[in-house]
Design an enzyme around this catalytic site. Sequence first.
Site, mmCIF file in Angstrom:
data_model
loop_
_atom_site.group_PDB
_atom_site.id
_atom_site.type_symbol
_atom_site.label_atom_id
_atom_site.label_comp_id
_atom_site.label_asym_id
_atom_site.label_seq_id
_atom_site.Cartn_x
_atom_site.Cartn_y
_atom_site.Cartn_z
ATOM 1 N N SER A 63 -10.549 5.359 -5.834
ATOM 2 C CA SER A 63 -11.810 4.607 -5.935
ATOM 3 C C SER A 63 -12.656 4.717 -4.672
ATOM 4 C CB SER A 63 -11.523 3.128 -6.224
ATOM 5 O OG SER A 63 -10.876 2.514 -5.130
ATOM 6 N N LYS B 225 -11.916 -1.553 -0.826
ATOM 7 C CA LYS B 225 -13.320 -1.454 -1.225
ATOM 8 C C LYS B 225 -14.242 -1.738 -0.035
ATOM 9 C CE LYS B 225 -12.771 -0.950 -5.780
ATOM 10 N NZ LYS B 225 -11.307 -0.681 -5.719
#
Length: 213
Positions: A131, A169
């Site tokens: 990701s 993230k």
Amino acid sequence: MQNNRKDNRGGARKGAGRPKGDSRLYAFRADRPLADFIDTHANKTEFIRDCINNVRLKVSQTTTPSTIEQIGEVYPATKIKPFAIPFFDVKMVAGFPIPLDNDELSQDIDMLKMLCPHPEASYLIRVQGNSMIDSGIFNGDIVIVDKSNRNPAEQEVAVCELNGEYTLKHFAMRNGKGWLVPANPDFPEIEITDGDDFSVWGTVTYVIHRPRN
């Protein structure tokens, strides 16, 4: 005969003694086998301090949720053995080759100290997932996370805990709301709502991976 001379001995004197600081002095007794083992170390103070820090780290790990391993294998930086490699302080350009076979031009540097300025608060995590590939973090890479930095800038990569789940993230604030932003268009952004249990676990300081073709 009464002696009216004042005796200035005893009691505290202003300005006397060692100045107070953040450190404290401790003393303890050790049995003969333990004392002999301690004496084998050149720097006894550093050895004892490292032993205490290792115990303190184990205690802190028992209070850290094991679910952090959801994002990959986790290794405390203090468990990594220090090692030094030759470092050449020269400008390297993608042009004509520069000879680097002269040891006199090199100096040894401690890789652990360079990558982990706060080893007691740092962890190495082998990442699972893709990701964050646009930020240069791929599946199988090792990231070094500093837990002492829990206020990452938006361009930094953070390990975040959201409702008991951990993820790697960017953290961004938009119009008063928090967002977990991936660095891969195939993954959605995640809004942090008022009912969510959210915290920043630490901030990525370095990424270690092999060169990719």
